[in-house]
Design a protein around this motif. Structure first.
Motif, PDB file in Angstrom:
ATOM      1  N   LEU A 247      -5.900   1.051   1.978  1.00  0.00           N
ATOM      2  CA  LEU A 247      -5.879  -0.385   1.935  1.00  0.00           C
ATOM      3  C   LEU A 247      -4.609  -0.839   1.134  1.00  0.00           C
ATOM      4  CD1 LEU A 247      -9.520  -0.688  -0.187  1.00  0.00           C
ATOM      5  CD2 LEU A 247      -8.677  -1.861   2.131  1.00  0.00           C
ATOM      6  N   GLY A 248      -3.581  -0.065   1.172  1.00  0.00           N
ATOM      7  CA  GLY A 248      -2.150  -0.420   0.878  1.00  0.00           C
ATOM      8  C   GLY A 248      -1.685  -0.179  -0.381  1.00  0.00           C
ATOM      9  N   VAL A 249      -2.632   0.437  -1.274  1.00  0.00           N
ATOM     10  CA  VAL A 249      -2.091   0.591  -2.784  1.00  0.00           C
ATOM     11  C   VAL A 249      -1.018   1.384  -2.838  1.00  0.00           C
ATOM     12  CG1 VAL A 249      -2.859   1.386  -5.047  1.00  0.00           C
ATOM     13  CG2 VAL A 249      -4.363   0.232  -3.690  1.00  0.00           C
ATOM     14  N   ARG A 250       0.083   1.153  -3.490  1.00  0.00           N
ATOM     15  CA  ARG A 250       1.109   2.043  -3.906  1.00  0.00           C
ATOM     16  C   ARG A 250       0.976   2.781  -5.168  1.00  0.00           C
ATOM     17  NH1 ARG A 250       5.305  -1.968  -5.072  1.00  0.00           N
ATOM     18  NH2 ARG A 250       3.418  -3.194  -5.285  1.00  0.00           N
ATOM     19  N   PHE A 251       1.159   4.002  -5.011  1.00  0.00           N
ATOM     20  CA  PHE A 251       1.167   5.031  -6.222  1.00  0.00           C
ATOM     21  C   PHE A 251       2.700   5.414  -6.947  1.00  0.00           C
ATOM     22  CE2 PHE A 251      -2.721   5.245  -4.105  1.00  0.00           C
ATOM     23  CZ  PHE A 251      -3.821   5.245  -4.973  1.00  0.00           C
ATOM     24  N   MET A 252       2.637   5.651  -8.060  1.00  0.00           N
ATOM     25  CA  MET A 252       3.627   6.225  -8.795  1.00  0.00           C
ATOM     26  C   MET A 252       3.392   7.401  -9.757  1.00  0.00           C
ATOM     27  SD  MET A 252       6.578   3.690 -10.341  1.00  0.00           S
ATOM     28  CE  MET A 252       7.658   3.152  -8.847  1.00  0.00           C
ATOM     29  N   LEU A 253       3.865   8.482  -9.625  1.00  0.00           N
ATOM     30  CA  LEU A 253       3.512   9.545 -10.368  1.00  0.00           C
ATOM     31  C   LEU A 253       4.247   9.660 -11.742  1.00  0.00           C
ATOM     32  CD1 LEU A 253       1.464  11.760 -10.655  1.00  0.00           C
ATOM     33  CD2 LEU A 253       3.114  13.416  -9.695  1.00  0.00           C
ATOM     34  N   ASP A 254       3.982   8.766 -12.737  1.00  0.00           N
ATOM     35  CA  ASP A 254       4.711   8.761 -13.861  1.00  0.00           C
ATOM     36  C   ASP A 254       3.601   8.247 -14.808  1.00  0.00           C
ATOM     37  OD1 ASP A 254       6.627   8.288 -15.758  1.00  0.00           O
ATOM     38  OD2 ASP A 254       8.200   8.098 -14.060  1.00  0.00           O
ATOM     39  N   GLU A 255       4.365   8.102 -16.012  1.00  0.00           N
ATOM     40  CA  GLU A 255       3.477   7.318 -17.068  1.00  0.00           C
ATOM     41  C   GLU A 255       3.988   6.161 -17.874  1.00  0.00           C
ATOM     42  OE1 GLU A 255       1.257   9.902 -19.754  1.00  0.00           O
ATOM     43  OE2 GLU A 255       3.327  10.911 -20.293  1.00  0.00           O
ATOM     44  N   ALA A 256       3.190   5.152 -18.358  1.00  0.00           N
ATOM     45  CA  ALA A 256       3.917   4.303 -19.190  1.00  0.00           C
ATOM     46  C   ALA A 256       4.314   4.741 -20.573  1.00  0.00           C
ATOM     47  CB  ALA A 256       2.884   3.084 -19.387  1.00  0.00           C
ATOM     48  N   GLY A 257       5.558   4.737 -20.814  1.00  0.00           N
ATOM     49  CA  GLY A 257       6.321   5.441 -22.078  1.00  0.00           C
ATOM     50  C   GLY A 257       5.994   4.180 -23.132  1.00  0.00           C
ATOM     51  N   ALA A 258       6.355   2.855 -22.581  1.00  0.00           N
ATOM     52  CA  ALA A 258       6.544   1.799 -23.487  1.00  0.00           C
ATOM     53  C   ALA A 258       6.041   0.539 -22.525  1.00  0.00           C
ATOM     54  CB  ALA A 258       7.725   1.563 -24.036  1.00  0.00           C
ATOM     55  N   VAL A 259       5.171  -0.412 -23.318  1.00  0.00           N
ATOM     56  CA  VAL A 259       4.539  -1.690 -22.634  1.00  0.00           C
ATOM     57  C   VAL A 259       5.325  -2.598 -23.483  1.00  0.00           C
ATOM     58  CG1 VAL A 259       2.870  -2.924 -21.899  1.00  0.00           C
ATOM     59  CG2 VAL A 259       2.860  -0.580 -21.417  1.00  0.00           C
ATOM     60  N   ARG A 260       5.926  -3.657 -22.878  1.00  0.00           N
ATOM     61  CA  ARG A 260       6.231  -4.848 -23.729  1.00  0.00           C
ATOM     62  C   ARG A 260       5.526  -6.017 -23.134  1.00  0.00           C
ATOM     63  NH1 ARG A 260      10.645  -8.580 -24.323  1.00  0.00           N
ATOM     64  NH2 ARG A 260      11.727  -6.984 -22.474  1.00  0.00           N
ATOM     65  N   LEU A 261       4.607  -6.600 -23.969  1.00  0.00           N
ATOM     66  CA  LEU A 261       3.802  -7.823 -23.469  1.00  0.00           C
ATOM     67  C   LEU A 261       4.211  -9.163 -23.637  1.00  0.00           C
ATOM     68  CD1 LEU A 261       0.366  -5.953 -24.467  1.00  0.00           C
ATOM     69  CD2 LEU A 261       1.347  -5.777 -22.145  1.00  0.00           C
ATOM     70  N   ALA A 262       4.223  -9.990 -22.750  1.00  0.00           N
ATOM     71  CA  ALA A 262       4.694 -11.328 -22.984  1.00  0.00           C
ATOM     72  C   ALA A 262       3.350 -12.152 -23.687  1.00  0.00           C
ATOM     73  CB  ALA A 262       4.692 -12.185 -21.619  1.00  0.00           C
ATOM     74  N   ALA A 263       3.540 -11.848 -25.054  1.00  0.00           N
ATOM     75  CA  ALA A 263       2.464 -12.434 -25.887  1.00  0.00           C
ATOM     76  C   ALA A 263       2.555 -14.017 -26.271  1.00  0.00           C
ATOM     77  CB  ALA A 263       2.001 -11.687 -27.004  1.00  0.00           C
ATOM     78  N   ASP A 264       3.709 -14.308 -25.998  1.00  0.00           N
ATOM     79  CA  ASP A 264       4.265 -15.552 -26.591  1.00  0.00           C
ATOM     80  C   ASP A 264       3.448 -16.897 -25.952  1.00  0.00           C
ATOM     81  OD1 ASP A 264       5.586 -18.126 -27.199  1.00  0.00           O
ATOM     82  OD2 ASP A 264       7.378 -17.247 -26.807  1.00  0.00           O
ATOM     83  N   ASP A 265       2.634 -17.383 -26.836  1.00  0.00           N
ATOM     84  CA  ASP A 265       1.950 -18.684 -26.150  1.00  0.00           C
ATOM     85  C   ASP A 265       2.433 -19.774 -25.831  1.00  0.00           C
ATOM     86  OD1 ASP A 265      -0.454 -17.008 -26.416  1.00  0.00           O
ATOM     87  OD2 ASP A 265      -1.010 -17.868 -28.254  1.00  0.00           O
ATOM     88  N   ALA A 266       3.870 -19.833 -26.297  1.00  0.00           N
ATOM     89  CA  ALA A 266       4.511 -21.058 -26.110  1.00  0.00           C
ATOM     90  C   ALA A 266       5.018 -20.875 -24.617  1.00  0.00           C
ATOM     91  CB  ALA A 266       5.707 -21.355 -26.995  1.00  0.00           C
ATOM     92  N   LEU A 267       5.144 -19.965 -24.219  1.00  0.00           N
ATOM     93  CA  LEU A 267       5.796 -19.835 -22.807  1.00  0.00           C
ATOM     94  C   LEU A 267       4.683 -20.300 -21.701  1.00  0.00           C
ATOM     95  CD1 LEU A 267       7.317 -16.330 -22.310  1.00  0.00           C
ATOM     96  CD2 LEU A 267       8.544 -18.428 -21.929  1.00  0.00           C
ATOM     97  N   PRO A 268       5.223 -20.954 -20.737  1.00  0.00           N
ATOM     98  CA  PRO A 268       4.223 -21.552 -19.521  1.00  0.00           C
ATOM     99  C   PRO A 268       3.938 -20.248 -19.041  1.00  0.00           C
ATOM    100  CG  PRO A 268       6.520 -22.559 -19.307  1.00  0.00           C
ATOM    101  CD  PRO A 268       6.611 -21.444 -20.508  1.00  0.00           C
ATOM    102  N   PRO A 269       2.614 -20.553 -18.199  1.00  0.00           N
ATOM    103  CA  PRO A 269       1.877 -19.066 -17.798  1.00  0.00           C
ATOM    104  C   PRO A 269       2.653 -18.329 -16.849  1.00  0.00           C
ATOM    105  CG  PRO A 269      -0.004 -20.577 -18.014  1.00  0.00           C
ATOM    106  CD  PRO A 269       1.720 -21.203 -18.504  1.00  0.00           C
TER     107      PRO A 269
END
Ligand code: NDP
Length: 316
Positions: free
Chosen positions: A71-93
């Motif tokens: 179905l066209g899914v791309r794969f990467m053999l690696d893992e997430a070392g760190a994740v920075r989330l945009a949790a700032d509610d003030a930002l427009p979506p």
């Protein structure tokens, strides 16, 4: 900028990927260092609907992988070392961008939506003989593998709710169940303890630890050598199956500062939505209750549908 990144390639991650791909979201799956997840540690699966004959866990995950690839899914053999989330509610979506840093490659990936499906890892005792016999009589999942021990003698290690629930489940299939617990009192809830102690098919081996699983040379479990923690006395318990139920560790280290976790480290969700808009969690990383391939797949589907809706609101 990716539209959607999925972390994890077990049934939750791959089902999410299949749905996201069919919705035209061009998902990227960061597979993790154990592609296919916990199911690849299971020999036969006979409770995943749609397969009249048992199939191997690796085979099932391989099929899901090929389905996603087609179905066209791309794969990467690696893992997430760190994740920075945009949790700032003030930002427009539309300006909220989440960032994933790959542990091996070190690359930083940006995405509008993120599905976390990194699963949980069953804890094992750490004995070399135990490791050699995983999938050959040693199991971390009674619901998955219990039926293969119909009429046989099995043991369960642990004293929490999972161990007792597993023992009760196995008592309906196996000839006998012995719970091996390292203390003289259960950690589990009283109601579970009462049920176990009233069950004539279950014996409790209090104050004992497993020293060795026999017999790696035969490539099957023939018994366990246990030691009394107070007296040091060693004895042999002849069993054909050994279920390790000493807890799971959810793979949430990379989001522990960005998302709400419950006291056991699982991501808190409302129907796969986390508290951060655009970030979803599916499968065992948010579910310590059911832990089944089919429930994980179901929640992967839900997360992808929620993500599709979220992306639709961004107007990008
Ligand atoms: P727990 O952490 O509650 O229990 C783990 C058990 O394994 C403990 O008895 C512990 O012993 C023992 N243990 C841990 N490490 C070792 C080791 N190295 N060697 C031997 N024994 C060991 O995990 P569970 O998976 O049982 O439960 C996790 C959470 O999920 C709990 O909050 C539980 O209540 C919940 N749950 C709820 C269910 C339900 O409501 N139906 C079903 C299943 C789980 P010790 O006691 O000495 O520390």
């Amino acid at each position: 900028m990716e539209t959607i990144i999925i972390l994890g390639s077990g049934p939750a991650g791959l089902t999410a990927a299949i749905y996201a791909a069919r919705a035209g979201l061009k998902p990227l799956v960061v597979e993790g260092m154990h592609p296919g997840g916990q199911l690849t540690d299971t020999t036969d699966i006979e409770n995943f609907p749609g397969f009249a004959e048992p199939l191997g866990g690796t085979d099932l995950m391989d099929r899901m992988h090929r389905q996603a690839e087609r179905l066209g899914v791309r794969f990467m053999l690696d893992e997430a070392g760190a994740v920075r989330l945009a949790a700032d509610d003030a930002l427009p979506p539309a300006e909220r961008v989440h960032e994933v840093t790959l542990a091996m490659a070190g690359d930083k990936l940006e995405t509008r939506a993120l599905i976390i499906a990194t699963g949980a890892s069953a804890r094992y005792l750490g004995l070399p003989s135990e490791k050699l016999l995983i999938g050959h009589g040693v199991s971390g999942c009674a619901t998955c593998d219990g039926a293969f021990f119909r009429g046989q003698a099995v043991a369960v290690v642990g004293g929490g709710d999972t161990a007792l629930e597993d023992a009760l489940y196995l008592s309906r299939l196996a000839a006998s169940v012995t719970i091996i617990h390292r203390r003289d009192a259960f950690r589990a809830s009283k109601i579970m303890a009462d049920r176990v102690l009233a069950n004539p098919a279950i014996t409790v081996c209090w104050d004992h630890v497993v020293e060795e699983v026999l017999d790696p040379a035969a490539n099957t479990v023939t018994g366990v050598r246990v030691r009394h923690v107070k007296t040091g006395a060693v004895s042999l318990l002849p069993v054909q199956g050994l279920f390790i139920a000493i807890g799971h560790t959810p793979n949430t280290a990379m989001v522990k500062d960005g998302l709400e976790l419950d006291p056991n480290g699982y991501i808190v969700t409302d129907q796969t939505r986390t508290r951060v808009p655009g970030v979803f969690a599916a499968g065992d990383v948010q579910d310590h209750r059911y832990r089944q391939a089919v429930t994980a797949a179901g929640s992967g589907c839900m997360a992808a549908l929620e993500a599709e809706r979220y992306i639709g609101t961004l107007g990008v």
